[in-house]
Design a protein around this motif. Structure first.
Motif, PDB file in Angstrom:
ATOM      1  N   ASP A 184       0.857  -1.180   0.000  1.00 17.39           N
ATOM      2  CA  ASP A 184       0.000   0.000   0.000  1.00 17.39           C
ATOM      3  C   ASP A 184       0.896   1.234   0.000  1.00 17.39           C
ATOM      4  N   LEU A 186       1.258   3.861   1.885  1.00 23.42           N
ATOM      5  CA  LEU A 186       1.915   4.283   3.122  1.00 23.42           C
ATOM      6  C   LEU A 186       3.143   3.423   3.381  1.00 23.42           C
ATOM      7  N   GLU A 189       5.839   4.420   1.097  1.00 19.28           N
ATOM      8  CA  GLU A 189       6.481   5.643   1.576  1.00 19.28           C
ATOM      9  C   GLU A 189       7.482   5.322   2.680  1.00 19.28           C
ATOM     10  N   ALA A 217      -0.624   3.928  -7.532  1.00 14.35           N
ATOM     11  CA  ALA A 217      -0.556   4.734  -6.307  1.00 14.35           C
ATOM     12  C   ALA A 217       0.824   4.565  -5.663  1.00 14.35           C
TER      13      ALA A 217
ATOM     14  N   MET B   1       3.450  12.003   2.968  1.00 13.44           N
ATOM     15  CA  MET B   1       1.988  12.048   2.837  1.00 13.44           C
ATOM     16  C   MET B   1       1.343  12.445   4.153  1.00 13.44           C
ATOM     17  N   PHE B   3      -2.562  12.285   5.449  1.00 14.94           N
ATOM     18  CA  PHE B   3      -3.933  11.957   5.028  1.00 14.94           C
ATOM     19  C   PHE B   3      -4.855  11.770   6.228  1.00 14.94           C
ATOM     20  N   LEU B 216      -6.988   4.564  -7.613  1.00 16.82           N
ATOM     21  CA  LEU B 216      -6.441   4.596  -6.251  1.00 16.82           C
ATOM     22  C   LEU B 216      -5.350   5.655  -6.112  1.00 16.82           C
ATOM     23  N   ALA B 217      -4.580   5.879  -7.150  1.00 21.54           N
ATOM     24  CA  ALA B 217      -3.588   6.965  -7.117  1.00 21.54           C
ATOM     25  C   ALA B 217      -4.311   8.305  -6.985  1.00 21.54           C
ATOM     26  N   LEU B 220      -5.589   8.767  -3.470  1.00 22.93           N
ATOM     27  CA  LEU B 220      -4.473   9.100  -2.583  1.00 22.93           C
ATOM     28  C   LEU B 220      -4.159  10.589  -2.609  1.00 22.93           C
ATOM     29  N   VAL B 221      -4.112  11.138  -3.805  1.00 22.86           N
ATOM     30  CA  VAL B 221      -3.809  12.568  -3.955  1.00 22.86           C
ATOM     31  C   VAL B 221      -4.916  13.426  -3.325  1.00 22.86           C
ATOM     32  N   TYR B 257      -9.215  -2.188   0.637  1.00 19.84           N
ATOM     33  CA  TYR B 257      -7.918  -2.846   0.791  1.00 19.84           C
ATOM     34  C   TYR B 257      -6.832  -1.807   1.049  1.00 19.84           C
ATOM     35  N   MET B 258      -6.793  -0.794   0.168  1.00 22.90           N
ATOM     36  CA  MET B 258      -5.742   0.228   0.301  1.00 22.90           C
ATOM     37  C   MET B 258      -5.885   1.006   1.604  1.00 22.90           C
ATOM     38  N   ARG B 261      -5.208  -1.117   4.842  1.00 25.27           N
ATOM     39  CA  ARG B 261      -3.782  -1.477   4.979  1.00 25.27           C
ATOM     40  C   ARG B 261      -2.929  -0.265   5.346  1.00 25.27           C
ATOM     41  N   MET B 262      -3.437   0.922   4.980  1.00 21.33           N
ATOM     42  CA  MET B 262      -2.741   2.160   5.363  1.00 21.33           C
ATOM     43  C   MET B 262      -3.105   2.581   6.790  1.00 21.33           C
TER      44      MET B 262
END
Lengths: 300, 300
Positions: A184, A186, A189, A217, B1, B3, B216-217, B220-221, B257-258, B261-262
């Motif tokens: 993912d 994060l 990163e 992503a 990041m 978020f 998904l990208a 994220l942004v 999922y993303m 997991r983050m």
């Protein structure tokens, strides 16, 4: 966001893509296809693998591929090499770059090549030394960095130790792999920041799989940290090595779509990549990239 | 990041998903399925559309759906409404939120509902006023913000003007749509920043499609800029309205999922969403989400 204006896309379709396809692509088609890829503007193609033919029969014609393709002087032609025997074959046909591989997960490495990580390192050291002695650059793949099918999560400290050992033996660049496509953004990163606190960004490439849809992503986050080199496979060729029917390698065409639309230069002609995808799709059905799904769809 | 720690995922599968599927899902199955979705922990489900049944026959049972589902008091049940006639039907069955729609592209709007944007605005104003008068919240979809199938690129200034008019008529929240899934992360950053310089982030949701793999990208942004609300459809239901076989709505399961997991909280149980995806897949074949492709794959 703050990202590089230029990205180097390394085409791994002929190796990482085809090795995970069950269909055997005829030698002549591989040659024609790699020749097409050589004219897309790409600077890098991994053309095959010199592992024992019994391991990956799809790539058993590595020698003939390397001999018969037309070399574009602007392209680095690389090949995977597991040991000195493989290196010997690769040097005979004069590949430009030698790629070694090691897993960050003990059980994945054991499962993949039946050796522990510590048993593998001296082999890689020898191969690297011989390859450098023969005037070749050496690339290393570190796989399962973001997760392992057997062990689950992988300690980043362990990844750093492995990378350090590989760089110390003279390897020029490491490709950090999300082999099963679990990463993912994060996590990317965190891992990338850590890697860049030890090693220069010029020596690090990222190798993402799109199995869970996070590849672009993840690319974005790595770019934002200054990474400029990404591996991908035309058309998303290859699928996931652990789940037949799922997505695997990040597709070159999907990556180019995003980068070019963002104004990032790659030097690669998207249309020529798509032509190469259609060419290989005659042999390997149903490419999984988003671009190919659109192009193969019926307008409504 | 940087978020948000919590994201609100708005489930649009029963409307935006099913309206783009050719198969008619039986009423009983829709009810059972929406009841399953109501128990996933989601706070928002768009259950159907009160457009004229001839426009979207797949959703002609909107009234029965709204009447027969079991309402979870923790869930906002929304429905699409094109005009006062549609609103009347939606109010009769007491939906919680009314969703209006308008395209940022003149030709897309004309093609979609045979009205210009300026002809559409007074209709929306009336519907919004009546809905608010009836105690409902009102959501607006602004579609083709990142690109139009007929006009190509869309001027962000025009989007701002439209959003301003919609907010001025009392609409509570706008969902900014990448209807054909062309957006890239840099564009999302630019458009979102501009929107947030005019409107509070609490009033903006993003609605991405994954047609080119960038959804998904793009999420994220937008998250990185503080957006906390995203639309998605279970299993990637619906596909692309302009290319049969291509991906459409961002899949709820891929988004979860993303995010999970983050470490981002959504309050939604991924496994229950997957169960709902398998349920609807009995009626609508081959869901396109990455998660469903993995779960439907054969382990190698």
């Amino acid at each position: 966001m703050n990202f590089p204006g230029e990205i180097i896309v390394k085409e791994v379709g002929p190796r990482d893509g085809l090795q995970n396809e069950t269909e055997m692509v005829p030698l002549e088609a591989k040659i024609e296809w790699i020749n097409m890829l050589s004219e897309t503007g790409t600077s890098y193609i991994e053309i095959s693998s010199f592992v024992h033919p019994d391991w990956i029969p799809q790539l058993k014609d590595a020698t003939e591929v390397a001999k018969q393709i037309k070399r574009n002087p602007d392209v680095t032609y690389a090949a995977l090499v597991p040991n000195l025997k493989g290196l010997e074959r690769a040097l005979e046909v004069n590949v430009d770059e030698v790629c070694l591989f090691l897993s960050a997960s003990e059980s994945h490495n054991k499962n993949n090549i039946n050796k522990t990580i510590s048993e593998t390192l001296p082999v890689l050291k020898n191969v690297s030394k011989e390859a450098k002695g023969a005037g070749k650059t050496v690339r290393g793949y570190v796989s399962t960095v973001f997760g392992c099918p057997y062990e689950g999560s992988i300690d980043t400290e362990k990844v750093i130790t492995i990378c350090d050992k590989l760089f110390t033996m003279g390897i020029d660049e490491l490709s950090i792999g999300d082999t099963i496509g679990v990463a993912d953004p994060l996590q990317v990163e965190q891992v990338t920041s850590k890697l860049l606190s030890y090693f220069p960004k010029e020596k690090i490439a990222m190798h993402f799989h799109d199995t869970r849809g996070t590849a672009l992503a993840n690319v974005l986050v790595a770019m934002n940290l200054g990474i400029t080199k990404f591996d991908s496979a035309v058309g998303g060729l290859g699928g996931c090595p652990y789940a037949k029917g799922a997505s695997g390698n990040l597709a070159t065409d999907d990556l180019l779509y995003m980068l070019h639309r963002m104004g990032v230069n790659t030097g690669i002609d998207e249309n020529k990549v798509i032509n190469a995808a259609f060419y290989i799709e005659k042999y390997v059905k149903n490419l999984s990239s988003h671009q190919m799904k659109i192009l193969n769809s019926q307008p409504l």
